[in-house]
Each structure stands twice: as structure tokens, then as C-alpha cells.
Scaffold this motif. Structure first.
Motif, PDB file in Angstrom:
ATOM      1  N   GLY A   8       0.839  -1.202   0.000  1.00 41.48           N
ATOM      2  CA  GLY A   8       0.000   0.000   0.000  1.00 41.48           C
ATOM      3  C   GLY A   8       0.869   1.245   0.000  1.00 41.48           C
ATOM      4  N   ASN A   9       0.426   2.245  -0.701  1.00 41.79           N
ATOM      5  CA  ASN A   9       1.104   3.546  -0.702  1.00 41.79           C
ATOM      6  C   ASN A   9       0.057   4.578  -0.282  1.00 41.79           C
ATOM      7  OD1 ASN A   9       2.458   5.906  -1.235  1.00 41.79           O
ATOM      8  ND2 ASN A   9       2.506   5.654  -3.466  1.00 41.79           N
ATOM      9  N   TRP A  10       0.119   4.937   0.986  1.00 45.14           N
ATOM     10  CA  TRP A  10      -0.903   5.856   1.513  1.00 45.14           C
ATOM     11  C   TRP A  10      -0.738   7.282   0.987  1.00 45.14           C
ATOM     12  CZ3 TRP A  10      -1.251   4.663   7.546  1.00 45.14           C
ATOM     13  CH2 TRP A  10      -1.683   3.343   7.720  1.00 45.14           C
ATOM     14  N   GLY A  95      11.414   6.662  -6.202  1.00 44.23           N
ATOM     15  CA  GLY A  95      11.213   6.946  -7.618  1.00 44.23           C
ATOM     16  C   GLY A  95       9.756   7.002  -8.053  1.00 44.23           C
ATOM     17  N   HIS A  96       8.857   7.188  -7.091  1.00 45.97           N
ATOM     18  CA  HIS A  96       7.450   7.313  -7.486  1.00 45.97           C
ATOM     19  C   HIS A  96       7.303   8.484  -8.457  1.00 45.97           C
ATOM     20  CE1 HIS A  96       3.155   7.895  -7.349  1.00 45.97           C
ATOM     21  NE2 HIS A  96       3.072   6.672  -6.879  1.00 45.97           N
ATOM     22  N   SER A  97       6.415   8.345  -9.417  1.00 40.89           N
ATOM     23  CA  SER A  97       6.287   9.394 -10.441  1.00 40.89           C
ATOM     24  C   SER A  97       5.915  10.747  -9.824  1.00 40.89           C
ATOM     25  CB  SER A  97       5.264   8.987 -11.490  1.00 40.89           C
ATOM     26  OG  SER A  97       4.013   8.737 -10.891  1.00 40.89           O
ATOM     27  N   GLU A  98       5.186  10.717  -8.687  1.00 45.51           N
ATOM     28  CA  GLU A  98       4.853  11.997  -8.044  1.00 45.51           C
ATOM     29  C   GLU A  98       6.103  12.664  -7.492  1.00 45.51           C
ATOM     30  OE1 GLU A  98       1.785  10.375  -5.519  1.00 45.51           O
ATOM     31  OE2 GLU A  98       0.596   9.969  -7.310  1.00 45.51           O
ATOM     32  N   ARG A  99       7.055  11.891  -7.004  1.00 43.17           N
ATOM     33  CA  ARG A  99       8.326  12.457  -6.514  1.00 43.17           C
ATOM     34  C   ARG A  99       9.160  12.944  -7.705  1.00 43.17           C
ATOM     35  NH1 ARG A  99       8.460  13.754  -1.660  1.00 43.17           N
ATOM     36  NH2 ARG A  99      10.547  14.382  -2.242  1.00 43.17           N
ATOM     37  N   TYR A 167       6.071  -1.271 -11.564  1.00 39.62           N
ATOM     38  CA  TYR A 167       5.725  -0.585 -12.817  1.00 39.62           C
ATOM     39  C   TYR A 167       4.405   0.145 -12.619  1.00 39.62           C
ATOM     40  CZ  TYR A 167       3.694   0.276 -17.359  1.00 39.62           C
ATOM     41  OH  TYR A 167       3.070   0.885 -18.422  1.00 39.62           O
ATOM     42  N   GLU A 168       4.448   1.468 -12.783  1.00 45.92           N
ATOM     43  CA  GLU A 168       3.245   2.277 -12.579  1.00 45.92           C
ATOM     44  C   GLU A 168       3.063   3.255 -13.737  1.00 45.92           C
ATOM     45  OE1 GLU A 168       2.156   2.421  -8.141  1.00 45.92           O
ATOM     46  OE2 GLU A 168       3.494   4.086  -8.542  1.00 45.92           O
ATOM     47  N   PRO A 169       2.246   2.879 -14.725  1.00 52.26           N
ATOM     48  CA  PRO A 169       1.993   3.832 -15.810  1.00 52.26           C
ATOM     49  C   PRO A 169       1.320   5.080 -15.235  1.00 52.26           C
ATOM     50  CG  PRO A 169       0.515   1.918 -15.955  1.00 52.26           C
ATOM     51  CD  PRO A 169       1.486   1.630 -14.867  1.00 52.26           C
ATOM     52  N   TRP A 171      -0.423   7.383 -16.418  1.00 52.16           N
ATOM     53  CA  TRP A 171      -1.797   7.628 -16.875  1.00 52.16           C
ATOM     54  C   TRP A 171      -2.806   6.766 -16.131  1.00 52.16           C
ATOM     55  CZ3 TRP A 171      -3.287   2.962 -19.041  1.00 52.16           C
ATOM     56  CH2 TRP A 171      -2.259   2.147 -19.510  1.00 52.16           C
ATOM     57  N   ALA A 172      -2.330   5.795 -15.377  1.00 49.12           N
ATOM     58  CA  ALA A 172      -3.253   4.923 -14.631  1.00 49.12           C
ATOM     59  C   ALA A 172      -3.270   5.241 -13.136  1.00 49.12           C
ATOM     60  CB  ALA A 172      -2.857   3.463 -14.839  1.00 49.12           C
ATOM     61  N   ILE A 173      -2.391   6.134 -12.695  1.00 54.19           N
ATOM     62  CA  ILE A 173      -2.290   6.400 -11.248  1.00 54.19           C
ATOM     63  C   ILE A 173      -3.380   7.364 -10.806  1.00 54.19           C
ATOM     64  CG2 ILE A 173      -0.871   7.426  -9.418  1.00 54.19           C
ATOM     65  CD1 ILE A 173       1.590   6.416 -10.888  1.00 54.19           C
ATOM     66  N   GLY A 174      -4.230   6.880  -9.928  1.00 55.35           N
ATOM     67  CA  GLY A 174      -5.265   7.725  -9.334  1.00 55.35           C
ATOM     68  C   GLY A 174      -6.327   8.186 -10.320  1.00 55.35           C
ATOM     69  N   THR A 175      -6.322   7.612 -11.519  1.00 55.05           N
ATOM     70  CA  THR A 175      -7.238   8.087 -12.553  1.00 55.05           C
ATOM     71  C   THR A 175      -8.458   7.187 -12.705  1.00 55.05           C
ATOM     72  OG1 THR A 175      -6.050   6.771 -14.181  1.00 55.05           O
ATOM     73  CG2 THR A 175      -5.369   9.070 -13.953  1.00 55.05           C
ATOM     74  N   GLY A 212       1.260  -1.045 -10.529  1.00 53.28           N
ATOM     75  CA  GLY A 212       0.541  -0.006  -9.784  1.00 53.28           C
ATOM     76  C   GLY A 212      -0.201   0.914 -10.725  1.00 53.28           C
ATOM     77  N   GLY A 213      -1.376   1.346 -10.305  1.00 52.59           N
ATOM     78  CA  GLY A 213      -2.185   2.262 -11.118  1.00 52.59           C
ATOM     79  C   GLY A 213      -3.619   1.794 -11.130  1.00 52.59           C
ATOM     80  N   SER A 214      -4.424   2.387 -10.198  1.00 57.08           N
ATOM     81  CA  SER A 214      -5.856   2.075 -10.113  1.00 57.08           C
ATOM     82  C   SER A 214      -6.132   0.573  -9.959  1.00 57.08           C
ATOM     83  CB  SER A 214      -6.613   2.657 -11.308  1.00 57.08           C
ATOM     84  OG  SER A 214      -6.456   4.064 -11.337  1.00 57.08           O
ATOM     85  N   CYS A 215      -5.258  -0.093  -9.233  1.00 55.49           N
ATOM     86  CA  CYS A 215      -5.508  -1.496  -8.922  1.00 55.49           C
ATOM     87  C   CYS A 215      -6.533  -1.552  -7.786  1.00 55.49           C
ATOM     88  CB  CYS A 215      -4.190  -2.159  -8.501  1.00 55.49           C
ATOM     89  SG  CYS A 215      -4.327  -3.928  -8.261  1.00 55.49           S
ATOM     90  N   LYS A 216      -7.513  -2.397  -7.918  1.00 55.58           N
ATOM     91  CA  LYS A 216      -8.582  -2.482  -6.924  1.00 55.58           C
ATOM     92  C   LYS A 216      -9.064  -3.938  -6.805  1.00 55.58           C
ATOM     93  CE  LYS A 216     -11.326  -0.225 -10.520  1.00 55.58           C
ATOM     94  NZ  LYS A 216     -10.653   0.831 -11.257  1.00 55.58           N
ATOM     95  N   GLY A 232       1.040  -5.903  -6.463  1.00 56.93           N
ATOM     96  CA  GLY A 232       0.661  -4.530  -6.789  1.00 56.93           C
ATOM     97  C   GLY A 232       1.173  -3.514  -5.788  1.00 56.93           C
ATOM     98  N   LEU A 233       1.329  -2.293  -6.290  1.00 60.41           N
ATOM     99  CA  LEU A 233       1.560  -1.128  -5.429  1.00 60.41           C
ATOM    100  C   LEU A 233       0.263  -0.327  -5.492  1.00 60.41           C
ATOM    101  CD1 LEU A 233       3.396   0.566  -3.612  1.00 60.41           C
ATOM    102  CD2 LEU A 233       4.394   1.596  -5.650  1.00 60.41           C
ATOM    103  N   ILE A 234      -0.380  -0.208  -4.353  1.00 61.21           N
ATOM    104  CA  ILE A 234      -1.763   0.233  -4.313  1.00 61.21           C
ATOM    105  C   ILE A 234      -1.884   1.589  -3.631  1.00 61.21           C
ATOM    106  CG2 ILE A 234      -4.109  -0.518  -3.702  1.00 61.21           C
ATOM    107  CD1 ILE A 234      -2.434  -2.696  -5.226  1.00 61.21           C
ATOM    108  N   GLY A 235      -2.411   2.571  -4.328  1.00 56.57           N
ATOM    109  CA  GLY A 235      -2.621   3.895  -3.734  1.00 56.57           C
ATOM    110  C   GLY A 235      -3.987   3.987  -3.091  1.00 56.57           C
ATOM    111  N   GLY A 236      -4.943   4.550  -3.821  1.00 54.49           N
ATOM    112  CA  GLY A 236      -6.283   4.823  -3.295  1.00 54.49           C
ATOM    113  C   GLY A 236      -6.922   3.644  -2.567  1.00 54.49           C
TER     114      GLY A 236
HETATM  115  P1  PGA Z   1      -3.496   4.407  -7.309  1.00 52.74           P
HETATM  116  O1  PGA Z   1      -1.962   4.815  -6.986  1.00 52.74           O
HETATM  117  O2  PGA Z   1      -3.648   2.970  -6.880  1.00 52.74           O
HETATM  118  O3  PGA Z   1      -4.317   5.344  -6.471  1.00 52.74           O
HETATM  119  O4  PGA Z   1      -3.698   4.589  -8.757  1.00 52.74           O
HETATM  120  C1  PGA Z   1      -0.915   3.918  -7.172  1.00 52.74           C
HETATM  121  C2  PGA Z   1       0.393   4.575  -6.801  1.00 52.74           C
HETATM  122  O5  PGA Z   1       0.593   5.742  -7.156  1.00 52.74           O
HETATM  123  O6  PGA Z   1       1.244   3.955  -6.147  1.00 52.74           O
END
Ligand code: PGA
Length: 251
Positions: A8-10, A95-99, A167-169, A171-175, A212-216, A232-236
Motif C-alpha cells: 500500500g502507498n498511503w 522513484g514514485h512518479s509523483e516524486r 511498474y506504474e503507468p 496515466w493509470a495512477i489515481g485516474t 501499480g495504477g488504479s488497482c482495486k 501490486g503497489l496500491i494507492g487509493g
Molecule cells: P493508485 O496509486 O492505486 O491510487 O492509482 C498507485 C500509486 O501511485 O502507487
């Protein structure tokens, strides 16, 4: 060693009390449950020590989301790998894309962070991934492999074996848009081949590559069923115990 991992990535969510409540809820659910993957939660820095003390860290590993690129000293506001380690955390997301995007983290900076993390005996969860324009141009494989060439592929084989790749595209992160199962598998396979070319087939086979990227819960099973997707690396979806456990249950 190659493992299935749900991490998880809070991000910058939850105050300390809320974070502790989430971590202890998760700990309670997983306590007597049979799970088929390693579980990690990436909390903000200030949560690390309290969360690590409140849960069974053999069952749920604790991760920072960043670290300083210096070992110690006059770097106001920074948090070193030794400080992270002293909390009981065992992982650092790097190395998260947000950083990379918001804090201008370059490959050079990331190399220092990866090296310090490994020296401290912590496991880097190293993120890579392309933006939408690169995907649309069809050059995503080269782009992402190049991100690894500039950073973790410079490590010795012994050190690289300790790294988890995510691997976190972008365009798929938080979208809410997830890479299709085929898109994830295609990239993960390409990354594993690049690891084999840089090190050996054996090392490639031993590397955990997370998506990682909108995995649910609703798409995790299909994504994780791919031969080259090791979790997975899971955000939301890591911010609610029920959702996160639903993803863990996909294994
Ligand atoms: P997301 O984020 O699951 O909310 O798309 C993933 C991440 O940025 O690690």
C-alpha cells in the motif's frame, strides 16, 4: 527472492490517529487469516514508528515513501534511511512518479537514495512508468527500461536482487483507468527480459515486479494472474482496509 507482494502507498493521506486506526484494523483482519503474499504498508514518515509498534511487522511490513539522498547532517526537514530503519520500517518506496514530477527527483538523486537504502539493509520498492504521451507514441518499453538503465541496472547483481520493481503507468495512477491485463503483462515481460539482458535469466526470474495504477479488488485477480505480475503497489485502494484486503485476497 521472487515473492508475491501487495504494498500500500498511503501517499499524503491520514493523520496519525487515522493511520494508526487503519494499520491496526488491517493487522486485526490479517492476524488469523491465511494469505498468499507479502503485505506492506507505505505510510507517511511520522506514522512509521507508531504503526510499526502497533502491528505484527512479520505479517505486515512497514515502508517509508521516500528518504533523504544524504546519510545525515545539516539537511533541514529531511529523513534519513537510518531514521527510517530505527522506526522498524523495512522498505522504502523510491522513484514514485509523483516524486519525480513534483519534487524533481532525477536518476542521479534516485541512485543515491537506492544506494543508501540498500546500505541500511532496507528494501527499495523502485517505481518506474511512462506518461500518456509516451504510451501514445508507442515508445513505453524503451522509456521504462531506460529509467531502470539509468538507475537500478547500475547496481551489482547482489544488490539488484534486493530491489522490488513497481511498474506504474502514470496515466493509470489515481485516474481510475487501469492498464489492461495484457498491457501490464507486456510491460512486465519486457522488464523481465531487460533484467535478464542486464544481469541473467536467473536474476530476472527472481525479481518481484509489481503493477501499480488504479488497482482495486475488482481487477486485482486478473492483473495478478499474469505470469510476470507479482503483485501490486496500491494507492487509493490501500486507504480502506476492506479494499486493501480484497486485493490481498486476489492471491
Ligand atoms: P493508485 O496509486 O492505486 O491510487 O492509482 C498507485 C500509486 O501511485 O502507487
Amino acid at each position: 527472492m521472487r515473492k508475491n507482494i501487495v504494498a500500500g502507498n498511503w501517499k499524503m493521506n491520514k493523520n496519525l490517529q487515522e493511520g494508526l486506526a487503519l494499520a491496526t484494523e488491517l493487522d486485526g483482519i490479517l492476524k488469523d487469516k491465511e494469505i498468499n503474499c507479502d503485505v506492506v504498508i507505505g505510510t507517511p514518515f511520522i506514522h512509521l514508528a507508531s504503526v510499526a509498534a502497533a502491528i505484527d511487522t512479520d505479517k505486515i511490513g512497514v515502508s517509508a515513501q521516500n528518504c533523504a539522498d544524504k546519510a545525515s547532517g545539516a539537511y533541514t526537514g529531511e529523513t534519513s534511511v537510518e531514521m527510517i530503519k530505527s522506526t522498524g520500517a523495512a522498505y522504502v518506496i523510491l522513484g514514485h512518479s509523483e516524486r519525480r514530477e513534483y519534487y524533481a527527483e532525477t536518476s542521479e538523486i534516485l541512485n543515491d537514495k537506492v544506494t543508501l537504502t540498500l546500505e541500511a539493509g532496507l528494501t527499495p520498492i523502485y517505481c518506474c512508468g511512462e506518461a500518456l504521451d509516451i504510451r501514445e507514441a508507442g515508445t513505453q518499453n524503451e522509456f521504462v527500461i531506460n529509467q531502470l538503465k539509468e538507475t537500478v541496472f547500475k547496481l551489482s547483481e547482489e544488490d539488484f536482487k534486493k530491489v522490488v520493481i513497481a511498474y506504474e503507468p502514470i496515466w493509470a495512477i489515481g485516474t481510475g483507468v487501469t492498464a489492461s491485463s495484457d498491457q501490464a503483462q507486456e510491460m512486465h515481460k519486457a522488464l523481465r527480459e531487460a533484467i535478464a539482458a542486464n544481469y541473467s535469466a536467473e536474476v530476472a526470474d527472481e525479481t518481484s515486479i509489481l503493477y501499480g495504477g488504479s488497482c482495486k479488488p475488482s481487477n486485482a485477480k486478473e492483473l495478478f494472474a499474469n505470469p510476470d505480475v507479482d503483485g501490486g503497489l496500491i494507492g487509493g485502494a490501500s486507504l480502506k482496509a476492506e479494499d486493501f484486503v480484497g486485493i490481498i485476497d486476489a492471491f
